[in-house]
Design a protein around this motif. Structure first.
Motif, PDB file in Angstrom:
ATOM      1  N   UNK A 283       0.771  -1.237   0.000  1.00 31.88           N
ATOM      2  CA  UNK A 283       0.000   0.000   0.000  1.00 31.88           C
ATOM      3  C   UNK A 283       0.796   1.278   0.000  1.00 31.88           C
ATOM      4  N   UNK A 284       1.899   1.387  -0.767  1.00 34.12           N
ATOM      5  CA  UNK A 284       2.665   2.631  -0.731  1.00 34.12           C
ATOM      6  C   UNK A 284       1.916   3.797  -1.354  1.00 34.12           C
ATOM      7  N   UNK A 285       2.147   4.971  -0.785  1.00 36.05           N
ATOM      8  CA  UNK A 285       1.536   6.197  -1.303  1.00 36.05           C
ATOM      9  C   UNK A 285       2.520   7.328  -1.048  1.00 36.05           C
ATOM     10  N   UNK A 286       3.002   7.968  -2.123  1.00 38.18           N
ATOM     11  CA  UNK A 286       4.041   8.994  -2.000  1.00 38.18           C
ATOM     12  C   UNK A 286       3.461  10.384  -2.276  1.00 38.18           C
ATOM     13  N   UNK A 287       3.851  11.362  -1.443  1.00 34.62           N
ATOM     14  CA  UNK A 287       3.418  12.736  -1.681  1.00 34.62           C
ATOM     15  C   UNK A 287       4.491  13.713  -1.204  1.00 34.62           C
ATOM     16  N   UNK A 288       4.460  14.926  -1.767  1.00 36.04           N
ATOM     17  CA  UNK A 288       5.302  16.029  -1.322  1.00 36.04           C
ATOM     18  C   UNK A 288       4.384  17.204  -1.016  1.00 36.04           C
ATOM     19  N   UNK A 289       4.398  17.688   0.258  1.00 38.53           N
ATOM     20  CA  UNK A 289       3.410  18.636   0.739  1.00 38.53           C
ATOM     21  C   UNK A 289       4.105  19.884   1.297  1.00 38.53           C
ATOM     22  N   UNK A 290       3.899  21.042   0.634  1.00 41.72           N
ATOM     23  CA  UNK A 290       4.427  22.333   1.105  1.00 41.72           C
ATOM     24  C   UNK A 290       3.347  23.199   1.736  1.00 41.72           C
ATOM     25  N   UNK A 291       2.151  22.651   1.973  1.00 39.52           N
ATOM     26  CA  UNK A 291       1.014  23.469   2.375  1.00 39.52           C
ATOM     27  C   UNK A 291       1.264  24.219   3.684  1.00 39.52           C
ATOM     28  N   UNK A 292       1.894  23.588   4.652  1.00 43.55           N
ATOM     29  CA  UNK A 292       2.124  24.210   5.962  1.00 43.55           C
ATOM     30  C   UNK A 292       3.595  24.548   6.174  1.00 43.55           C
ATOM     31  N   UNK A 293       4.341  24.764   5.127  1.00 46.99           N
ATOM     32  CA  UNK A 293       5.775  25.045   5.256  1.00 46.99           C
ATOM     33  C   UNK A 293       6.027  26.363   5.981  1.00 46.99           C
ATOM     34  N   UNK A 294       7.053  26.372   6.840  1.00 48.63           N
ATOM     35  CA  UNK A 294       7.568  27.578   7.491  1.00 48.63           C
ATOM     36  C   UNK A 294       9.089  27.522   7.424  1.00 48.63           C
ATOM     37  N   UNK A 295       9.693  28.526   6.824  1.00 48.21           N
ATOM     38  CA  UNK A 295      11.141  28.491   6.611  1.00 48.21           C
ATOM     39  C   UNK A 295      11.850  29.756   7.086  1.00 48.21           C
ATOM     40  N   UNK A 296      11.111  30.702   7.681  1.00 44.06           N
ATOM     41  CA  UNK A 296      11.696  31.935   8.213  1.00 44.06           C
ATOM     42  C   UNK A 296      11.001  32.259   9.530  1.00 44.06           C
TER      43      UNK A 296
END
Length: 424
Positions: A283-296
């Motif tokens: 059941x693998x499921x891959x995603x890349x999520x920037x929705x809640x990113x904080x970098x500063x």
């Protein structure tokens, strides 16, 4: 493949009370992300004939498991019982008593840093692993526990001789922390997150993990033991001789707070690959999520209005991934005496604000075969191990962050490992 289990009920000192036989079902989890959990259901009337009272808070359950015939049992986990529930099963009107427990790391949730802000006990600087141990000693270790004024107070300590703290190693990066009026577990999670962020910035910095584990225990369950030294007696092939009735040598279980630098488990990335094709991944499921990113992260210290001191904790690489990608967060640093170290307070927030690269998949407990590698839990993979996973034309080095073990009322066993986050 034939897994075997034994569950030993002990009192709150670790003294053996009962072998929990005749259970209807059980499930337990081990986790690097927080609390592991345990539950078990047994026929109530049969159980109460064997022991009474049937429940006390912090009675323990030792979970022993052998992954296959001929492989010695190991203590997989220890849980503190915190709840009982009695109900009638609708299928046959049998009364069931169900227990619920938490892993021993729950002890960290039971203490708060009670000393005043800005004191030596709530504002600290040092290697992250040593800071963790210092905080634990001051809030819960017999002979070191302190009251709200900083005076010795063993009424806040866990039982003498039954709880200890591992020696300092000084392996983590050096940081400052302010921890007044905060649960010990929350402070340690913050320090852990800070270590992960600093490890990302430099390979010379170790990630720091923590746990509370059984310590100074020498036990074998289910085997014939040498009376002189309590070692299991081996057969001609070198396997332990199994007893018809299980034998347990219980020396009284102590608990110890420990830290781990770099990796909680083993690096197995040069071993067998985990994939759907190899029959050991489901059941693998891959995603890349920037929705809640904080970098500063802007951290503001003393003062008011324009006079308030401030500094930034930044992840420039992430900020520059697009012309629009600077994602800011505010952190209050007014309790930090050293205003030149405000940026350190934002490190954990940078880690929490990482984009989430997720590979949700179940690592299977499989005996293998002619076309598939063996992948037995407890032998070929374990909690905290780093495993090579191939999916979606990519290869990931994945840390096993959760292990789930269960048996239902029909005797069906489920054993899976999961990693929720690759990027973090």
């Amino acid at each position: 493949m034939s897994s075997r289990y034994e569950f030993w009920l002990t009192d709150d000192k670790g003294k053996l009370l009962l072998n929990l036989e005749g259970y209807s079902f059980f499930a337990y989890s081990r986790s690097l992300l927080g609390l592991g959990t345990f539950t078990m259901g047994l026929p109530y009337q049969d159980f109460r004939k064997r022991i009474f009272p049937v429940f006390q808070p912090d009675w323990r359950v030792e979970c022993w498991r052998s992954p296959a015939t001929g492989i010695p049992m190991r203590r997989d986990a220890v849980y503190l019982l915190r709840k009982k529930n009695i109900y009638t099963r609708t299928t046959d009107n049998v009364q069931i008593i169900q227990f619920y427990g938490r892993s021993t790391i729950d002890l960290l949730n039971r203490r708060v840093v009670v000393q005043a802000a800005g004191t030596e006990w709530t504002r600290k600087e040092g290697a992250i692993d040593d800071l963790m141990k210092e905080i634990v000693r001051e809030q819960m270790l017999y002979g070191s526990a302190l009251d709200e004024t900083g005076a010795l107070d063993n009424t806040r300590a866990y039982p003498e001789g039954e709880f200890s703290v591992q020696a300092d190693f000084g392996l983590g990066p050096i940081v400052t922390v302010n921890c007044a009026e905060t649960r010990v577990m929350d402070v340690l999670k913050q320090l852990k997150d800070t270590s992960f962020e600093l490890a990302k910035e430099s390979t010379s910095n170790y990630k720091i993990y923590f746990d509370i584990l059984p310590y100074n225990v020498f036990s074998f369950a289910g085997y014939i033991l040498d009376e002189e030294n309590a070692d299991p007696i081996l057969d001609e092939q070198g396997f332990p001789l199994e007893s018809e009735t299980s034998i347990s040598v219980n020396s009284g279980i102590g608990l110890q707070f420990q830290t781990f630098a770099g990796l909680y488990g083993q690096d197995r990335t040069l071993g067998a690959v985990y994939s759907v094709e190899n029959g050991n991944l489901e059941g693998p499921n891959y995603s890349m999520d920037h929705l809640e990113e904080r970098n500063a992260v802007i951290v503001k210290g003393f003062g008011r209005g324009d006079s308030r001191v401030s500094d930034w904790a930044l992840d420039s690489d992430r900020i520059n991934q697009s012309r629009w990608n600077r994602c800011e967060l505010f952190r209050d640093g007014s309790q930090e005496p050293d205003q030149d170290k405000l940026a350190d307070l934002g490190r954990a927030d940078l880690w929490d604000g990482e984009p989430v690269e997720e590979l949700a998949a179940e690592i299977l407990n499989s005996p293998g075969g002619p076309q598939a590698p063996r992948s037995l839990y407890g032998i070929d993979w374990d909690l905290g191990d780093l495993l090579p996973i191939e999916y979606g034309d990519k290869r990931f080095d994945v840390e096993v962050s959760i292990v789930y073990v269960a048996m239902d009322e029909n005797g069906r066993e489920t054993v899976t490992g999961r990693n929720e986050v690759v990027g973090q």
